[in-house]
Scaffold this motif. Structure first.
Motif: not given
Length: 51
Positions: A8, A12-13, A15-16
């Motif tokens: 997890w 974030p990376t 997702s971008i």
């Protein structure tokens, strides 16, 4: 640092990159890396940062 099985941390990376691929990269063909880089920077500064 987390353990290997805790994936997890990359969320974030990932997702971008998924958003960039979906909204920007797959809709265009770039002639050079310079053009692609300029388009990417413009997208991030003008659109993505305003959300």
């Amino acid at each position: 640092m987390s353990r290997q099985e805790e994936s997890w941390n990359n969320a974030p990376t990932e997702s971008i990159f998924r958003i960039l691929k979906k909204e920007l990269i797959h809709h265009k063909q770039y002639e050079t890396r310079v053009v692609a880089r300029k388009s990417l920077i413009k997208y991030i500064e003008a659109f993505y940062n305003t959300i």
